[in-house]
Design an enzyme around this catalytic site. Structure first.
Site, mmCIF file in Angstrom:
data_model
loop_
_atom_site.group_PDB
_atom_site.id
_atom_site.type_symbol
_atom_site.label_atom_id
_atom_site.label_comp_id
_atom_site.label_asym_id
_atom_site.label_seq_id
_atom_site.Cartn_x
_atom_site.Cartn_y
_atom_site.Cartn_z
ATOM 1 N N GLU A 61 56.753 34.500 22.551
ATOM 2 C CA GLU A 61 56.651 34.683 21.101
ATOM 3 C C GLU A 61 56.404 36.162 20.793
ATOM 4 O O GLU A 61 55.954 36.913 21.671
ATOM 5 C CB GLU A 61 55.544 33.780 20.550
ATOM 6 C CG GLU A 61 55.865 32.314 20.858
ATOM 7 C CD GLU A 61 54.980 31.313 20.137
ATOM 8 O OE1 GLU A 61 53.993 31.718 19.499
ATOM 9 O OE2 GLU A 61 55.317 30.112 20.216
ATOM 10 N N GLU B 239 60.053 37.038 32.969
ATOM 11 C CA GLU B 239 59.539 36.071 33.963
ATOM 12 C C GLU B 239 58.195 36.528 34.529
ATOM 13 O O GLU B 239 57.886 36.291 35.686
ATOM 14 C CB GLU B 239 60.533 35.901 35.118
ATOM 15 C CG GLU B 239 61.858 35.338 34.699
ATOM 16 C CD GLU B 239 61.839 33.838 34.579
ATOM 17 O OE1 GLU B 239 60.773 33.227 34.787
ATOM 18 O OE2 GLU B 239 62.897 33.272 34.266
HETATM 19 P P1 TGC Z 1 46.345 28.266 33.641
HETATM 20 O O1 TGC Z 1 45.869 27.979 32.251
HETATM 21 O O2 TGC Z 1 45.370 28.503 34.716
HETATM 22 O O3 TGC Z 1 47.299 27.093 34.214
HETATM 23 C C1 TGC Z 1 47.898 26.207 33.360
HETATM 24 C C2 TGC Z 1 48.466 25.086 34.211
HETATM 25 O O4 TGC Z 1 49.695 25.527 34.795
HETATM 26 C C3 TGC Z 1 49.624 25.436 36.223
HETATM 27 N N1 TGC Z 1 50.331 26.616 36.736
HETATM 28 C C4 TGC Z 1 51.547 26.574 37.263
HETATM 29 N N2 TGC Z 1 52.378 25.573 37.517
HETATM 30 C C5 TGC Z 1 53.566 25.871 38.069
HETATM 31 N N3 TGC Z 1 53.960 27.120 38.350
HETATM 32 C C6 TGC Z 1 53.153 28.173 38.090
HETATM 33 N N4 TGC Z 1 53.555 29.414 38.352
HETATM 34 C C7 TGC Z 1 51.884 27.926 37.540
HETATM 35 N N5 TGC Z 1 50.853 28.709 37.162
HETATM 36 C C8 TGC Z 1 49.910 27.894 36.680
HETATM 37 C C9 TGC Z 1 48.163 25.446 36.536
HETATM 38 O O5 TGC Z 1 47.921 24.818 37.774
HETATM 39 C C10 TGC Z 1 47.599 24.656 35.389
HETATM 40 O O6 TGC Z 1 47.854 23.274 35.617
HETATM 41 P P2 TGC Z 1 46.812 22.150 35.119
HETATM 42 O O7 TGC Z 1 47.332 20.863 35.680
HETATM 43 O O8 TGC Z 1 45.486 22.559 35.675
HETATM 44 O O9 TGC Z 1 46.831 22.200 33.620
HETATM 45 O O10 TGC Z 1 47.316 29.417 33.507
HETATM 46 P P3 TGC Z 1 47.316 30.634 34.437
HETATM 47 O O11 TGC Z 1 45.992 31.328 34.278
HETATM 48 O O12 TGC Z 1 47.715 30.283 35.811
HETATM 49 O O13 TGC Z 1 48.447 31.481 33.748
HETATM 50 C C11 TGC Z 1 48.195 32.742 33.317
HETATM 51 C C12 TGC Z 1 49.454 33.564 33.518
HETATM 52 C C13 TGC Z 1 49.202 34.922 32.920
HETATM 53 C C14 TGC Z 1 49.752 33.712 35.007
HETATM 54 C C15 TGC Z 1 50.623 32.859 32.836
HETATM 55 O O14 TGC Z 1 50.328 32.678 31.501
HETATM 56 C C16 TGC Z 1 51.900 33.623 33.004
HETATM 57 O O15 TGC Z 1 52.614 33.456 33.974
HETATM 58 N N6 TGC Z 1 52.269 34.524 32.009
HETATM 59 C C17 TGC Z 1 53.560 35.198 32.016
HETATM 60 C C18 TGC Z 1 54.500 34.478 31.111
HETATM 61 C C19 TGC Z 1 55.923 34.586 31.548
HETATM 62 O O16 TGC Z 1 56.251 34.810 32.702
HETATM 63 N N7 TGC Z 1 56.847 34.350 30.634
HETATM 64 C C20 TGC Z 1 58.238 34.305 30.972
HETATM 65 C C21 TGC Z 1 59.057 33.745 29.837
HETATM 66 S S1 TGC Z 1 60.641 33.131 30.300
HETATM 67 C C22 TGC Z 1 61.543 34.464 30.706
HETATM 68 O O17 TGC Z 1 61.108 35.564 30.762
HETATM 69 C C23 TGC Z 1 62.954 34.177 31.026
HETATM 70 S S2 TGC Z 1 63.914 35.547 31.434
HETATM 71 C C24 TGC Z 1 65.141 34.709 32.232
HETATM 72 C C25 TGC Z 1 66.345 35.484 32.522
HETATM 73 O O18 TGC Z 1 66.996 36.030 31.602
HETATM 74 O O19 TGC Z 1 66.735 35.489 33.733
HETATM 75 P P1 FAD Z 2 53.352 41.813 26.503
HETATM 76 O O1 FAD Z 2 52.875 40.499 26.983
HETATM 77 O O2 FAD Z 2 52.950 42.252 25.143
HETATM 78 O O3 FAD Z 2 52.862 42.921 27.564
HETATM 79 C C1 FAD Z 2 52.771 44.313 27.224
HETATM 80 C C2 FAD Z 2 52.173 45.067 28.411
HETATM 81 O O4 FAD Z 2 50.833 44.609 28.635
HETATM 82 C C3 FAD Z 2 52.929 44.857 29.729
HETATM 83 O O5 FAD Z 2 52.969 46.066 30.437
HETATM 84 C C4 FAD Z 2 52.046 43.867 30.468
HETATM 85 O O6 FAD Z 2 52.169 43.951 31.890
HETATM 86 C C5 FAD Z 2 50.667 44.323 30.028
HETATM 87 N N1 FAD Z 2 49.642 43.293 30.174
HETATM 88 C C6 FAD Z 2 49.685 42.017 29.718
HETATM 89 N N2 FAD Z 2 48.557 41.359 30.044
HETATM 90 C C7 FAD Z 2 47.777 42.254 30.723
HETATM 91 C C8 FAD Z 2 46.494 42.179 31.324
HETATM 92 N N3 FAD Z 2 45.755 41.068 31.285
HETATM 93 N N4 FAD Z 2 46.021 43.281 31.949
HETATM 94 C C9 FAD Z 2 46.760 44.403 31.981
HETATM 95 N N5 FAD Z 2 47.981 44.552 31.415
HETATM 96 C C10 FAD Z 2 48.479 43.473 30.804
HETATM 97 N N6 FAD Z 2 61.265 34.928 27.329
HETATM 98 C C11 FAD Z 2 61.590 33.613 27.204
HETATM 99 O O7 FAD Z 2 60.764 32.780 26.866
HETATM 100 N N7 FAD Z 2 62.868 33.200 27.434
HETATM 101 C C12 FAD Z 2 63.864 34.048 27.800
HETATM 102 O O8 FAD Z 2 65.005 33.621 28.024
HETATM 103 C C13 FAD Z 2 63.540 35.435 27.931
HETATM 104 N N8 FAD Z 2 64.533 36.332 28.243
HETATM 105 C C14 FAD Z 2 64.240 37.677 28.208
HETATM 106 C C15 FAD Z 2 65.268 38.607 28.330
HETATM 107 C C16 FAD Z 2 65.001 39.966 28.251
HETATM 108 C C17 FAD Z 2 66.123 40.949 28.345
HETATM 109 C C18 FAD Z 2 63.662 40.413 28.084
HETATM 110 C C19 FAD Z 2 63.344 41.882 28.036
HETATM 111 C C20 FAD Z 2 62.641 39.497 27.968
HETATM 112 C C21 FAD Z 2 62.906 38.126 28.001
HETATM 113 N N9 FAD Z 2 61.895 37.165 27.795
HETATM 114 C C22 FAD Z 2 62.210 35.840 27.678
HETATM 115 C C23 FAD Z 2 60.553 37.608 27.463
HETATM 116 C C24 FAD Z 2 59.717 38.079 28.653
HETATM 117 O O9 FAD Z 2 59.308 37.010 29.427
HETATM 118 C C25 FAD Z 2 58.550 38.884 28.097
HETATM 119 O O10 FAD Z 2 59.073 40.115 27.616
HETATM 120 C C26 FAD Z 2 57.465 39.122 29.122
HETATM 121 O O11 FAD Z 2 56.843 37.916 29.514
HETATM 122 C C27 FAD Z 2 56.403 40.094 28.588
HETATM 123 O O12 FAD Z 2 55.983 39.721 27.333
HETATM 124 P P2 FAD Z 2 55.969 40.817 26.133
HETATM 125 O O13 FAD Z 2 57.295 41.459 26.098
HETATM 126 O O14 FAD Z 2 55.478 40.174 24.904
HETATM 127 O O15 FAD Z 2 54.933 41.918 26.629
#
Ligand code: TGC
Ligand code: FAD
Length: 387
Positions: A137, A367
Site C-alpha cells: 500500500e 519482495e
Molecule cells: P509476523 O507477524 O511475525 O508473522 C505473521 C505470520 O506469517 C508467518 N510468516 C511467514 N509465512 C510464510 N512465509 C514467510 N516468509 C513468513 N514470514 C512470516 C508467521 O509464521 C506468522 O504466522 P502465524 O501462524 O504465527 O500467524 O510477521 P513477521 O514479523 O515475520 O513479518 C515481518 C516482515 C517485515 C518480515 C514482513 O512483514 C515482510 O516480509 N515485509 C516485507 C513485505 C514484502 O516483501 N512485500 C512484497 C510485496 S509483493 C511484491 O513485491 C511483488 S514484486 C513481484 C515481481 O514483480 O516479481
Molecule cells: P518502504 O517500506 O517505505 O521502505 C522505505 C525504506 O525503509 C527502505 O529502504 C526499507 O528497507 C527501509 N526500512 C523499512 N523498514 C525498516 C526497518 N524496520 N528498519 C530499517 N529500515 C527499514 N508489491 C505488491 O504487493 N505487488 C507487486 O506486484 C509489486 N510489484 C512491484 C514492482 C516494482 C517495480 C516495485 C518497485 C515494487 C513492487 N511492489 C509490489 C512493492 C514492493 O514490494 C515494495 O516497494 C517493497 O516491499 C518496499 O515497500 P515501499 O516501497 O513502500 O518502501
C-alpha cells in the site's frame, strides 16, 4: 581442461536430466525470442505481451502446479532455472512469470476452493487469464501488517475499500489477488477486472523495469461475492506464504542477469584496445571479472541447495531471505561494475549492463527490501525482532 566461465563449479552436473532440459528450453527461448526485442521494449517502456502465448506454450506459467490444473508438475529447481534464464533476458519477463505463477496461481491453489481452482488455474496456465497481486500500500510496503485496505461483509458479498501501490501486471491483469483487512484478520480476494469501483492506473516515468507493467490499484466500494474469497487462510501468513514462493524464484533470477552482464564484458574487454593492449589484459579488469565469477559461483551453489531443501519440504523462510539478499546484491554490484567496464558505451541500452542494473534496483527492493531480509536473518540469529 577449460572451465565454463558462467558455471565454474559445474553446477549443471548437479541437475537431473529433466532439469537440464528445462534449462536448455528456456535458455533457447530467451536467446531467440527475448534478447532480439528486449532493448527496444525497455526503451519504449513496453511489456512485450506478444510473448505471453509462447511463455504459456512452454509451460512456464504455474510450472510447479499439478497437471490437473494446467501446471507442469515441475520441481523447485526447475522453476528456479526458468526464473534464471528469463532474467538473463530481462527482470521484467521473469517478474511477469513470478507474479502469475507464485503470487497468483499459487494462492488460488493453496488457499482456494475446488471451484476457484478449476475456474481460474487452467486458463491462467494457458496465459488467457492474467493475474496481479496486491499487497503493498502507498503508506509503506515493508510493513504489510499495517494494512488499510478493508473488506466488510455485507450479506453474501464483501465490500472493498482502499488502494494498492506498485503492482506488477496491474493494468494487464484480468484478476487481482487482493489482500484486505477484515474483522477476522487479513484475507485474500479475487477481484475481477470490470467490477464496479475497481480501477488500475499504470505508473509512468519508471527508470527501472521499463519492460514491465507496474500500477496502482484502487477500490471504491467494490462489491466482491463471497465465492471470490480465498477461504483457506487468514492472517498475514497468507500473503507471506506467497512471498516465500516468489522470493525463492527471485533468488535464482538475478544470477541470469549477472551472467548476461559478465558475458557482455568478457567479450567487450577483449576487443577494446587501450594503451596498446586489450582492457581484458589488465590486472584491474581481470580482478573485477574474477570477482564477478566468484560471486556468481557462490550464488549458484546457494540456490541449488535452497531448491533441494524446498523440494524436500524443509526450506525455511529465513534461508530464502538470506539468498534473496545475497543474490540481488551480487547481481546489482556486478551489473554496475560491468557498466563501468563498458565506459561510455555502457550508458545506452545497446549493451545490457545498464538495463540490468536499473532493473535490479527494483528487484533488490520488491519482495522485501535488502534491509528487511537482513533483519529477518538478524532475528533468526539473535531471537530479537529489530523491525
Ligand atoms: P509476523 O507477524 O511475525 O508473522 C505473521 C505470520 O506469517 C508467518 N510468516 C511467514 N509465512 C510464510 N512465509 C514467510 N516468509 C513468513 N514470514 C512470516 C508467521 O509464521 C506468522 O504466522 P502465524 O501462524 O504465527 O500467524 O510477521 P513477521 O514479523 O515475520 O513479518 C515481518 C516482515 C517485515 C518480515 C514482513 O512483514 C515482510 O516480509 N515485509 C516485507 C513485505 C514484502 O516483501 N512485500 C512484497 C510485496 S509483493 C511484491 O513485491 C511483488 S514484486 C513481484 C515481481 O514483480 O516479481
Ligand atoms: P518502504 O517500506 O517505505 O521502505 C522505505 C525504506 O525503509 C527502505 O529502504 C526499507 O528497507 C527501509 N526500512 C523499512 N523498514 C525498516 C526497518 N524496520 N528498519 C530499517 N529500515 C527499514 N508489491 C505488491 O504487493 N505487488 C507487486 O506486484 C509489486 N510489484 C512491484 C514492482 C516494482 C517495480 C516495485 C518497485 C515494487 C513492487 N511492489 C509490489 C512493492 C514492493 O514490494 C515494495 O516497494 C517493497 O516491499 C518496499 O515497500 P515501499 O516501497 O513502500 O518502501
Amino acid at each position: 581442461m577449460s572451465l565454463n566461465p558462467y558455471d565454474l563449479y559445474d553446477t549443471r552436473s548437479l541437475l537431473s536430466q529433466e532439469e537440464r532440459a528445462v534449462h536448455d528450453t528456456v535458455a533457447r527461448f530467451t536467446d531467440e525470442r527475448v534478447l532480439p526485442i528486449i532493448g527496444d521494449a525497455f526503451d519504449e517502456g513496453r511489456f512485450p505481451r506478444e510473448l505471453i502465448p509462447e511463455i504459456a506454450e512452454l509451460g512456464l506459467l504455474g510450472s510447479s502446479l499439478p497437471e490437473e490444473y494446467g501446471g507442469g508438475g515441475l520441481n523447485s529447481v526447475s522453476y528456479g532455472l526458468i526464473c534464471q534464464e528469463l532474467e538473463r533476458g530481462d527482470s521484467g519477463i521473469r517478474s511477469f512469470v513470478s507474479v502469475q505463477s507464485s503470487l497468483c496461481m499459487y494462492p488460488i491453489f493453496a488457499y482456494g476452493t475446488q471451484e476457484q481452482k478449476q475456474r481460474w488455474l487452467p486458463s491462467m496456465a494457458r496465459g488467457e487469464t492474467i493475474g496481479c497481486f496486491g499487497l503493498t500500500e502507498p503508506h509503506g510496503g515493508s510493513d504489510p501488517a499495517n494494512m488499510k485496505t478493508s473488506a466488510k461483509k455485507d450479506g453474501g458479498d464483501w465490500v472493498l475499500n482502499g488502494s494498492k501501490m506498485w503492482i506488477t501486471n496491474g493494468n494487464l491483469a484480468d484478476i487481482a489477488i487482493v489482500w484486505a483487512q477484515t474483522d477476522e484478520g487479513i484475507q485474500g480476494f479475487v477481484v475481477e477486472k470490470g467490477m464496479p469501483g475497481f480501477a488500475a492506473q499504470e505508473i509512468k516515468h519508471k527508470m527501472s523495469l521499463r519492460a514491465s507493467v507496474t500500477s496502482g490499484l484502487f477500490f471504491d466500494n467494490v462489491r466482491v461475492p463471497d465465492a471470490n474469497r480465498l477461504p483457506n487462510v487468514k492472517g498475514l501468513k497468507g500473503p507471506l506464504g506467497c512471498l516465500t514462493q516468489a522470493r525463492y524464484g527471485i533468488t535464482w533470477g538475478p544470477i541470469g542477469a549477472a551472467i548476461a552482464c559478465l558475458d557482455e564484458v568478457l567479450g567487450y574487454t577483449k576487443e577494446r584496445i587501450l594503451f596498446g593492449r586489450p582492457v581484458a589484459a589488465t590486472q584491474s579488469a581481470q580482478l573485477k571479472m574474477a570477482d564477478m565469477a566468484r560471486r556468481i559461483t557462490m550464488a549458484q551453489l546457494l540456490v541449488v541447495q535452497l531448491g533441494r531443501l524446498k523440494d524436500a519440504g524443509t526450506m525455511a523462510p529465513t534461508q530464502v531471505s538470506l539468498a534473496k539478499w545475497n543474490n540481488c546484491r551480487m547481481a546489482i554490484d556486478i551489473a554496475r561494475q560491468c557498466r563501468d567496464l563498458l565506459g561510455g558505451a555502457g550508458i545506452t541500452t545497446e549493451h545490457c549492463a545498464i538495463r540490468h542494473a536499473m532493473n535490479l534496483e527494483s528487484v533488490i527492493t520488491y519482495e522485501g527490501t535488502e534491509t528487511i531480509h537482513q533483519l529477518v536473518v538478524g532475528r533468526e540469529l539473535t531471537g530479537i525482532n529489530a523491525f
